[in-house]
Design an enzyme around this catalytic site. Structure first.
Site, PDB file in Angstrom:
ATOM      1  N   ASP A 319       9.655  -0.367  -7.635  1.00 46.60           N
ATOM      2  CA  ASP A 319       9.054  -1.443  -6.853  1.00 46.60           C
ATOM      3  C   ASP A 319       7.776  -1.892  -7.584  1.00 46.60           C
ATOM      4  O   ASP A 319       7.376  -1.337  -8.607  1.00 46.60           O
ATOM      5  CB  ASP A 319       8.797  -1.009  -5.396  1.00 46.60           C
ATOM      6  CG  ASP A 319       8.641  -2.216  -4.466  1.00 46.60           C
ATOM      7  OD1 ASP A 319       8.536  -3.363  -4.946  1.00 46.60           O
ATOM      8  OD2 ASP A 319       8.604  -2.011  -3.232  1.00 46.60           O
ATOM      9  N   GLU A 523       4.542  -6.745   4.718  1.00 46.49           N
ATOM     10  CA  GLU A 523       4.083  -5.476   4.128  1.00 46.49           C
ATOM     11  C   GLU A 523       2.788  -4.971   4.769  1.00 46.49           C
ATOM     12  O   GLU A 523       2.526  -5.202   5.944  1.00 46.49           O
ATOM     13  CB  GLU A 523       3.964  -5.617   2.602  1.00 46.49           C
ATOM     14  CG  GLU A 523       5.320  -5.982   1.967  1.00 46.49           C
ATOM     15  CD  GLU A 523       5.315  -5.895   0.466  1.00 46.49           C
ATOM     16  OE1 GLU A 523       4.731  -4.954  -0.081  1.00 46.49           O
ATOM     17  OE2 GLU A 523       5.927  -6.775  -0.166  1.00 46.49           O
TER      18      GLU A 523
HETATM   19  C1  BGC Z   1       8.184  -5.085  -2.091  1.00 47.29           C
HETATM   20  C2  BGC Z   1       9.635  -5.257  -2.433  1.00 47.29           C
HETATM   21  C3  BGC Z   1       9.853  -6.555  -3.155  1.00 47.29           C
HETATM   22  C4  BGC Z   1       8.934  -6.646  -4.350  1.00 47.29           C
HETATM   23  C5  BGC Z   1       9.091  -7.929  -5.117  1.00 47.29           C
HETATM   24  C6  BGC Z   1       7.291  -5.341  -3.276  1.00 47.29           C
HETATM   25  O1  BGC Z   1       5.966  -5.366  -2.893  1.00 47.29           O
HETATM   26  O2  BGC Z   1       7.978  -3.774  -1.620  1.00 47.29           O
HETATM   27  O3  BGC Z   1      10.414  -5.192  -1.277  1.00 47.29           O
HETATM   28  O4  BGC Z   1      11.196  -6.636  -3.557  1.00 47.29           O
HETATM   29  O5  BGC Z   1       7.612  -6.544  -3.924  1.00 47.29           O
HETATM   30  O6  BGC Z   1       8.588  -9.009  -4.426  1.00 47.29           O
HETATM   31  C1  BGC Z   2       3.808 -10.534  -4.456  1.00 42.86           C
HETATM   32  C2  BGC Z   2       4.898  -9.881  -3.702  1.00 42.86           C
HETATM   33  C3  BGC Z   2       4.681  -8.430  -3.773  1.00 42.86           C
HETATM   34  C4  BGC Z   2       3.275  -8.035  -3.354  1.00 42.86           C
HETATM   35  C5  BGC Z   2       3.045  -6.586  -3.553  1.00 42.86           C
HETATM   36  C6  BGC Z   2       2.481 -10.114  -3.895  1.00 42.86           C
HETATM   37  O1  BGC Z   2       1.448 -10.746  -4.518  1.00 42.86           O
HETATM   38  O2  BGC Z   2       3.972 -11.904  -4.360  1.00 42.86           O
HETATM   39  O3  BGC Z   2       6.159 -10.193  -4.216  1.00 42.86           O
HETATM   40  O4  BGC Z   2       5.617  -7.837  -2.938  1.00 42.86           O
HETATM   41  O5  BGC Z   2       2.327  -8.749  -4.049  1.00 42.86           O
HETATM   42  O6  BGC Z   2       1.747  -6.189  -3.290  1.00 42.86           O
END
Ligand code: BGC
Ligand code: BGC
Length: 766
Positions: A319, A523
């Site tokens: 990830d 998130e």
């Molecule tokens: C998330 C994932 C996601 C990735 C790409 C991460 O922060 O945990 O679910 O696929 O970002 O965007």
């Molecule tokens: C990205 C996401 C990712 C996240 C993780 C964001 O800035 O756009 O895809 O999941 O950071 O912290």
């Protein structure tokens, strides 16, 4: 590293190199390459992989293990989202030979429309092919977690928690396929979906991305989604996030999880196993830690369990930045090189770096040179990546081919509408407040009544949801839907929550629909301490309730939310009806109109247990038996209807590795409706704790008023598995011998089951 100091020179060089290579491919020397064994699509994939691996340098191999975010290739490479930058392309795809890109949550190409995506993915692919000595195509990943929702114009489906409320795998399969078609139409070849994690604590900011708390439901829907999406040529799907991510302590995202192996294997693993069986080609790893070990560093989880035991042969992807975090956050590694070696040795094949490509490739190369990472491990990882690229046909057809992306991704609004319709869950209906039968004057208000961002939730155009002040995805709001769908003679008025005449107009209405909702989140920023709506919304709703005192208006509360909401008791009590609409997406308004006006009976069921206050958490329907089980506000599976169903004559018997439960369901009410039949298992007395009951099967049936029908529900025995043994229990889950009772509504039947081993979600019984 910033490649711009040399920018004046590099673009020209890059263009010259690209042109020369393109020319070569189009003429003689290209044909020589065409005759190489790995280019021959008639040969078996393993043969092609071995041949290609044998021709690659170590640097080229390491590039295939690297994944970079598009934000790095745009503008200055620092999230400014300019057009693709030639110098960055050259640095990442040329010099470093990176094998895959992603557009993460905030990295849509510019312009963000279907054609803009198609152009950007094509430009990157052309660049990579021109700069790859061996002509290796790129993989391009995206989070199409509720439709291809980063793309302006795409149909946005309900988030998974809403899809789960439909209890309808066929519908989810069709949606998986439709979304897959949207994704490939824009040149994207890798979808970071479906989420196979369970949602077992509503405080968790990713709860809405899950198919709810039940392993049986989440497993069936994960498999259905994977089947739908792997049916789309040129697309790889991802089960995420392996494993234990759904165990969010106190609802905190990425907090260290203490998770017994009994619980890990018995509860969290099954949806992943079902997704793998359905054909998922890739897996993304849990950012957090389990039992004191970051999952990205766990050889036991990533190799012993995932590969040796589950037999997974596809690609394991890290990830976002999680390999680096083994030293920068978790401190289980001394520096980046040690972190990289640790992760790769544990079983990570591709690293979502996602920005510092040179830092990552240098660290991995150093690991190989120092002997910290065996070359055989590199070959294994790269072999899996190449096998995927061959299997998807990308060497033969690196571009999606004709068909305009725009047409494809604006289709399928009817599917989205159907999903919302089947998901809407009627929580309360006091005195038959719904449907809005005799309503003549309807007032629609509330922060969610006319707000597209709220009905979409996170992961829509932007990571944290529709960015304020920018474009809004096409959608039908609740107000719009109730207006357009109003039956003859119903007058619909809309008022923003702050309107000066709101309480006066509300008091004069027959019914008031107040739409409350969570501001979008994704998130960690979406973790909640209290499951409450924003204080200003609660205060506003109280004022509305006070304003309605003394009037005859019925109050209908509609919730746009990704989790169970702790509505203060006074608000809850003041509502005639409470409707949970989840995060419904594009078609919120059309579907809600059908249900509120009574043209369709609500048929969604809660895919999670709704606690009566945050103090009860964590609270799930299948917790092990104990003396004090709190009474939830609503149980898993709760959902009212406008009609009534009764059950009769259940029978159950074992047929091979399933239990077949049959029950007759009758619609004894006065309207047509769908019933969701839920089958619960009660376990025999065993030497380990069992749940009071576990949801093991379900089926949806449509019945006219007065109609009855026999429903057959097949329950794979694997859904009854538990991990046996004393407190150190570590082994595989199994079906344990004894008499099991299967309950559906008022009916139940008992079946004796022998001991059965469970492998690949299939039981083999003695
Ligand atoms: C998330 C994932 C996601 C990735 C790409 C991460 O922060 O945990 O679910 O696929 O970002 O965007
Ligand atoms: C990205 C996401 C990712 C996240 C993780 C964001 O800035 O756009 O895809 O999941 O950071 O912290």
């Amino acid at each position: 590293m910033n490649p711009h100091p040399v920018a004046a020179r590099r673009p020209l060089l890059a263009v010259a190199v690209s042109l020369a290579l393109l020319f070569a491919l189009a003429s003689g020397s290209g044909r020589a390459q065409d005759r190489l064994p790995y280019r021959d699509a008639d040969r078996p994939v393993p043969e092609r992989v071995a041949d290609l691996l044998g021709r690659m340098t170590l640097e080229e191999k390491v590039g295939q293990m690297t994944q970079i975010d598009l934000s790095r290739l745009m503008g200055t490479g620092e999230w400014d989202r300019g057009p693709l930058d030639e110098a960055w392309l050259e640095h990442v795809l040329g010099e470093l030979q990176v094998g895959s890109l992603l557009s993460g949550g905030n990295a849509a190409p510019v312009p963000n429309d279907p054609a803009g995506w198609a152009a950007a993915t094509e430009e990157a692919q052309r660049f990579a092919l021109a700069r790859s000595r061996l002509g290796i195509p790129l993989l391009y990943g995206v989070d199409a977690v509720h439709g291809h929702a980063n793309v302006l114009g795409a149909t946005v489906y309900p988030h998974n928690v809403g899809l789960a409320a439909t209890f309808d795998p066929d519908l989810v399969r069709r949606i998986g396929r439709a979304v897959g078609e949207d994704v490939v139409a824009t040149g994207v070849t890798w979808n970071f979906a479906p989420v196979a994690d369970l949602g077992r604590d509503g405080r968790w900011g990713r709860f809405y991305e899950t198919f709810g708390e039940s392993p049986a439901l989440a497993g069936a829907l994960t498999a259905a989604y994977v089947e739908g999406q792997t049916g789309v040529p040129r697309l790889a799907v991802t089960l995420k996030h392996f494993i234990g991510y759904g165990q969010a302590p106190a609802g905190d995202d990425r907090a260290p999880a203490d998770l017994s192996m009994r619980e890990l294997r018995g509860t969290h693993l099954p949806p992943f196993v079902e997704g793998l069986r359905a054909g998922a080609q890739t897996i993304m790893i849990n950012s957090g830690s389990v039992n004191g070990v970051p999952v990205h560093a766990s050889r036991y989880l990533l190799t012993d369990l995932l590969r040796d035991e589950l037999g997974f042969g596809g690609v394991a992807l890290s990830d976002w930045a999680d390999v680096r975090k083994l030293w920068s956050v978790h401190r289980v590694a001394r520096d980046e090189a040690a972190a990289v070696a640790m992760a790769v040795n544990a079983g990570v094949d591709v690293v979502m770096v996602p920005h510092d490509a040179a830092g990552f490739t240098a660290a991995l190369l150093q690991g190989v040179h120092d002997g910290a990472v065996p070359e055989a491990r590199i070959d294994e990882a790269v072999g899996r990546v190449l096998a995927l690229k061959f299997a998807l046909g990308l060497f033969e057809e690196p571009f999606p081919g004709p068909g305009t992306a725009t047409d494809v991704i604006e289709e399928d609004r009817f599917l989205a509408r159907q999903a919302v319709l089947q998901s809407i869950t009627l929580l309360e209906n006091r005195g038959g407040a719904l449907p809005l039968g005799d309503t003549r004057r309807l007032l629609v208000t509330g922060p969610g009544a006319d707000d597209v961002a709220l009905q979409m939730g996170g992961w829509t155009l932007g990571w944290q949801g529709v960015p304020p002040g920018g474009d809004t995805p096409p959608a039908v709001t609740v107000l719009q839907g109730l207006r357009d769908g109003a039956p003859e003679g119903v007058e619909v008025e809309g008022r923003p929550p702050g309107a000066a005449d709101l309480f006066e107009r509300a008091g004069a209405a027959d019914a008031v629909v107040a739409v409350l909702g969570e501001p979008p989140y994704a998130e960690t920023p979406g973790d909640s301490d209290d499951l409450r709506l924003p204080p200003a919304q609660e205060a506003w709703a109280r004022e509305l309730v006070a304003g309605l005192a003394g009037s005859d208006a019925t109050l209908v509360l509609v919730l746009l939310a990704g989790r169970p909401i702790d509505l203060p008791p006074d608000l809850h009590a003041a509502a005639g009806a409470v409707v949970m609409a989840y995060l419904p997406g594009s078609e919120a308004g059309t579907a809600l109109a059908e249900v509120l006006y009574g043209r369709a009976s609500p048929s969604g069921r809660l895919p999670f247990t709704w606690p009566d206050g945050v103090g009860q958490l964590p609270l799930v329907g299948d917790a092990p038996l104990s003396e004090a089980v709190p009474e939830p506000r609503y149980e898993l599976g709760h959902g009212l209807s406008y009609t009534r169903f009764s059950y009769a004559g259940a029978s159950a018997r074992r047929v091979d590795d399933e239990v077949l439960l049959q029950v007759t369901v009758a619609n004894t009410g006065a309207r047509a409706g769908d019933d969701v039949v839920l089958v619960w298992a009660e376990f025999p007395v065993l030497s380990i704790l069992t749940p009071e009951r576990r949801l093991v099967g379900f089926g949806r049936v449509t019945l006219a008023a007065g109609e009855s029908r026999r429903v057959d529900i097949r329950i794979p025995l694997a859904r009854l598995a538990l991990v046996p043994g004393d407190v150190q229990a570590f082994g595989e889950a199994a079906v344990l011998m004894g008499d099991y009772r299967f309950r559906a509504g008022s009916e139940s039947a008992e079946v004796f089951l022998p001991s059965c081993r469970v492998r690949d979600a299939q039981a083999r019984c003695r």
